[in-house]
Design a protein around this motif. Structure first.
Motif, PDB file in Angstrom:
ATOM      1  N   ASP A 158      49.728   0.026  45.999  1.00  0.00           N
ATOM      2  CA  ASP A 158      50.345  -1.150  45.382  1.00  0.00           C
ATOM      3  C   ASP A 158      50.568  -0.954  43.884  1.00  0.00           C
ATOM      4  O   ASP A 158      50.823  -1.931  43.167  1.00  0.00           O
ATOM      5  CB  ASP A 158      49.476  -2.391  45.630  1.00  0.00           C
ATOM      6  N   THR A 191      53.501  -2.721  41.888  1.00  0.00           N
ATOM      7  CA  THR A 191      53.361  -4.136  41.558  1.00  0.00           C
ATOM      8  C   THR A 191      52.641  -4.314  40.231  1.00  0.00           C
ATOM      9  O   THR A 191      52.987  -5.182  39.427  1.00  0.00           O
ATOM     10  CB  THR A 191      52.594  -4.874  42.669  1.00  0.00           C
ATOM     11  N   GLN A 195      49.025 -11.468  49.938  1.00  0.00           N
ATOM     12  CA  GLN A 195      48.094 -10.491  50.483  1.00  0.00           C
ATOM     13  C   GLN A 195      47.001 -11.223  51.252  1.00  0.00           C
ATOM     14  O   GLN A 195      46.414 -12.198  50.778  1.00  0.00           O
ATOM     15  CB  GLN A 195      47.483  -9.676  49.345  1.00  0.00           C
ATOM     16  N   SER A 209      49.788  -5.916  50.842  1.00  0.00           N
ATOM     17  CA  SER A 209      50.265  -5.734  49.472  1.00  0.00           C
ATOM     18  C   SER A 209      50.974  -7.004  49.025  1.00  0.00           C
ATOM     19  O   SER A 209      51.395  -7.820  49.843  1.00  0.00           O
ATOM     20  CB  SER A 209      51.236  -4.546  49.389  1.00  0.00           C
TER      21      SER A 209
END
Length: 315
Positions: free
Chosen positions: A34, A37, A228, A250
């Motif tokens: 992830d 992000t 998530q 995610s």
């Protein structure tokens, strides 16, 4: 701005500092899946990471994240000696302990963010001067994928953080569950590359990790905003099969060069099989839910129905 200290949860201010105009350079030791992000880099930026064989085998640096940044136009380099975590923009520098990973967001981390020109210049020079650099290209990715397959997650104090030994499957408390019908679509080249790279190293035999697999779920921003930990149950478009639950693994990840499209990584169990919808409906009726609405997309608000759906697979 001056110089500010951020801890023990510094990633929100780090992400804000990175969202700026002009080229960015980052030297981040390890990337979780992830990472995009947390660290939103774009075309023209430079990212140095420790994607050595040892780091990838230990599941500290994810080939998924490497592929994502490459597809976004970021120049990605690997240095096996890198242990620092620093970022520099035109006007600011970030110096601290935080890797770009979910485990870092739940660990006690600390960074300093400064616009001191001398420090900014020093951080830029440090990144530009890192030695033993390898360019991350498709051949590098293929090799990293192979190393990930034969490796396993290894908890390393100060690097992998707590909660990484066994990511588990279902959240301890499920508050949001959605039923969705599978919709066929043609993935963009960018998404297809990231998807297939991910699929290769998660579906091949890899010891205990083979119990789980990650899949892409593609949808538009106008659709329900997933978080998530949400649980999804999929039904085929012809209402013939219902699939075991998958957990959103995610936050939303924007797909480069596809405006309005986002994706989520879903974690599912490889040892669970789909069930015929009529059989599932009968079982749910026997459990006290004669109208489970398996043939329509909706959020499953009933806690007892959520429990009954999980019981279809003895979860």
């Amino acid at each position: 701005m001056g110089t500010t200290f951020h801890g023990p949860s510094p990633w929100p201010p780090i992400t804000r500092a990175v969202r700026t105009r002009g080229p960015r350079r980052a030297a981040i030791a390890h990337l979780g899946q992830d990472a995009p992000t947390l660290l939103p880099l774009r075309a023209g930026d430079v990212l140095v990471v420790n994607a050595s064989r040892a780091a990838v085998r230990a599941h500290l640096t994810s080939p998924i994240a490497l592929a994502y940044y490459l597809d976004a136009g970021v120049r990605v380099l690997s240095s096996p000696n890198l242990h620092a975590n620093v970022i520099v923009t035109d006007r600011q520098a970030v110096i601290g302990s935080a890797n770009a990973s979910h485990s870092s967001t739940i660990a006690d981390e600390a960074v300093v963010i400064t616009d001191d020109p001398q420090v900014v210049a020093a951080v830029r020079a440090f990144i530009d001067g890192i030695e033993e650099i390898t360019e991350v290209d498709q051949a590098f990715l293929d090799n990293a994928t192979a190393q990930w397959q034969i490796g396993r997650a290894v908890p390393i104090p100060g690097v992998s953080g707590r909660g990484q030994v066994d990511p588990g499957f279902l959240p301890a408390k499920i508050t949001r569950m959605f039923l969705r019908h599978i919709v066929e679509y043609e993935p963009s080249p960018t998404e297809h590359h990231t998807w297939t790279t991910q699929a290769r190293h998660h579906r091949a035999p890899a010891g205990p990790a083979a119990k789980y697999q990650l899949e892409w779920f593609h949808h538009d921003k106008s659709d329900t905003r997933l978080k998530q930990g949400d649980v999804l149950v999929f039904v085929t478009a012809d209402n013939e099969w219902i699939y075991p639950p998958a957990v959103v693994d995610s936050e939303a990840i924007a797909i480069p060069r596809t405006p309005g499209a986002i994706g989520h990584l879903l974690r599912s169990r490889t040892d669970l099989s789909p069930l015929p919808v009529p059989d599932a409906e009968q079982t749910l009726a026997d459990l006290g839910h004669p109208n489970p609405r398996l043939r329509a997309d909706h959020r499953i608000a009933s806690a007892s129905l959520r429990t009954a759906l999980l019981q279809l697979w003895n979860l």
